[in-house]
Design a protein around this motif. Sequence first.
Motif, PDB file in Angstrom:
ATOM      1  N   PRO A 174      36.137  -9.272  12.936  1.00 13.45           N
ATOM      2  CA  PRO A 174      34.732  -8.844  12.919  1.00 13.45           C
ATOM      3  C   PRO A 174      33.799  -9.882  12.297  1.00 13.45           C
ATOM      4  O   PRO A 174      32.643 -10.009  12.715  1.00 13.45           O
ATOM      5  N   ALA A 175      34.290 -10.618  11.308  1.00 16.22           N
ATOM      6  CA  ALA A 175      33.447 -11.645  10.680  1.00 16.22           C
ATOM      7  C   ALA A 175      33.006 -12.692  11.694  1.00 16.22           C
ATOM      8  O   ALA A 175      31.909 -13.252  11.588  1.00 16.22           O
ATOM      9  N   CYS A 176      33.856 -12.947  12.697  1.00 14.90           N
ATOM     10  CA  CYS A 176      33.536 -13.916  13.751  1.00 14.90           C
ATOM     11  C   CYS A 176      32.732 -13.294  14.886  1.00 14.90           C
ATOM     12  O   CYS A 176      32.387 -13.983  15.847  1.00 14.90           O
ATOM     13  N   GLY A 177      32.460 -11.999  14.800  1.00 11.99           N
ATOM     14  CA  GLY A 177      31.723 -11.319  15.855  1.00 11.99           C
ATOM     15  C   GLY A 177      32.597 -10.763  16.954  1.00 11.99           C
ATOM     16  O   GLY A 177      32.089 -10.258  17.957  1.00 11.99           O
ATOM     17  N   GLY A 178      33.925 -10.830  16.774  1.00  9.33           N
ATOM     18  CA  GLY A 178      34.837 -10.329  17.795  1.00  9.33           C
ATOM     19  C   GLY A 178      35.057  -8.832  17.680  1.00  9.33           C
ATOM     20  O   GLY A 178      34.868  -8.232  16.613  1.00  9.33           O
ATOM     21  N   PHE A 179      35.459  -8.229  18.794  1.00  8.79           N
ATOM     22  CA  PHE A 179      35.805  -6.803  18.797  1.00  8.79           C
ATOM     23  C   PHE A 179      37.267  -6.660  18.413  1.00  8.79           C
ATOM     24  O   PHE A 179      38.154  -7.278  19.024  1.00  8.79           O
ATOM     25  N   LEU A 180      37.532  -5.840  17.397  1.00 12.32           N
ATOM     26  CA  LEU A 180      38.890  -5.614  16.902  1.00 12.32           C
ATOM     27  C   LEU A 180      39.392  -4.251  17.333  1.00 12.32           C
ATOM     28  O   LEU A 180      38.705  -3.242  17.160  1.00 12.32           O
ATOM     29  N   LEU A 181      40.612  -4.229  17.881  1.00  8.34           N
ATOM     30  CA  LEU A 181      41.333  -2.979  18.136  1.00  8.34           C
ATOM     31  C   LEU A 181      42.634  -3.068  17.353  1.00  8.34           C
ATOM     32  O   LEU A 181      43.501  -3.887  17.671  1.00  8.34           O
ATOM     33  N   ARG A 225      28.955  -5.021   8.723  1.00  6.11           N
ATOM     34  CA  ARG A 225      29.634  -4.402   7.570  1.00  6.11           C
ATOM     35  C   ARG A 225      30.437  -5.441   6.792  1.00  6.11           C
ATOM     36  O   ARG A 225      30.430  -5.458   5.547  1.00  6.11           O
ATOM     37  N   VAL A 226      31.148  -6.308   7.508  1.00  9.22           N
ATOM     38  CA  VAL A 226      31.940  -7.347   6.833  1.00  9.22           C
ATOM     39  C   VAL A 226      31.038  -8.280   6.038  1.00  9.22           C
ATOM     40  O   VAL A 226      31.309  -8.590   4.867  1.00  9.22           O
ATOM     41  N   LEU A 227      29.959  -8.749   6.651  1.00 12.28           N
ATOM     42  CA  LEU A 227      29.070  -9.671   5.948  1.00 12.28           C
ATOM     43  C   LEU A 227      28.384  -8.991   4.765  1.00 12.28           C
ATOM     44  O   LEU A 227      28.077  -9.650   3.763  1.00 12.28           O
ATOM     45  N   ARG A 228      28.201  -7.690   4.855  1.00 12.81           N
ATOM     46  CA  ARG A 228      27.523  -6.956   3.790  1.00 12.81           C
ATOM     47  C   ARG A 228      28.444  -6.621   2.617  1.00 12.81           C
ATOM     48  O   ARG A 228      28.003  -6.609   1.465  1.00 12.81           O
ATOM     49  N   GLU A 229      29.752  -6.397   2.922  1.00 11.01           N
ATOM     50  CA  GLU A 229      30.627  -5.858   1.874  1.00 11.01           C
ATOM     51  C   GLU A 229      31.989  -6.521   1.735  1.00 11.01           C
ATOM     52  O   GLU A 229      32.663  -6.295   0.719  1.00 11.01           O
ATOM     53  N   HIS A 230      32.424  -7.310   2.727  1.00 14.41           N
ATOM     54  CA  HIS A 230      33.836  -7.696   2.726  1.00 14.41           C
ATOM     55  C   HIS A 230      34.090  -9.200   2.797  1.00 14.41           C
ATOM     56  O   HIS A 230      35.114  -9.637   3.324  1.00 14.41           O
ATOM     57  N   THR A 231      33.190 -10.007   2.255  1.00 13.07           N
ATOM     58  CA  THR A 231      33.452 -11.445   2.203  1.00 13.07           C
ATOM     59  C   THR A 231      34.316 -11.760   0.970  1.00 13.07           C
ATOM     60  O   THR A 231      34.504 -10.920   0.090  1.00 13.07           O
TER      61      THR A 231
END
Length: 206
Positions: A89-96, A146-152
């Motif tokens: 998600p940090a790279c903008g990819g869709f994760l399943l 969400r990652v950039l806001r909370e998970h770096t």
Amino acid sequence: GYRWDVSFLGNLDAAGHPEHRDRVETLAALAATLQAEGAAVLLRDSRGLDAAAQVEIVQRSRVNLSVGAACDLADRRSAGLPERCFGIPACGGFLLSDRREHAALSFTPGLEWADFADPQDALVQIRRWLADFGALRLLAEAAHRRVLREHTYAHRVDTLLDAAREWRAYLWTGRGFVGLLVLWRLGPVAIPETWEDRRRRLRGEA
């Protein structure tokens, strides 16, 4: 533009890492079914790939899979999320991802998080998301924010420092001092099996 419909990027060396045998077998079966349906699938061992090459694969794949983790046990999947669940998600990819008990602590299911229960459900979910690219991108972009806001890594360092400060403050209380005395009286605490011990056991070397 997109080059692959579905991809997996990670450790695919089942011989050297027997803890990933289930992952390799699951991915191979998924790839065979999806390719028979006309999907472009990439299963790539990440060793030897620099960061830029890995990011390119993530960003040029419609669906990026997370299957298995080194911390999983043979009879139990770990509750936490492997690094790729944040990196993609940090790279903008869709994760399943395969289902993880603690996913809801980091992402909002259905809005920022998509998962599957088992290999058969993985096929269902892959087909579903590929058929609704607009919804796929909405979720990917929400997870990215969400990652950039909370998970770096900076957020994680701050969390650890806050915990250390809280622990230091606790030690100065009466309860904390008593706890230290109890640990001192108990003596050495047994250390759980280390990662290297686990690898040797899985290889039959222990």
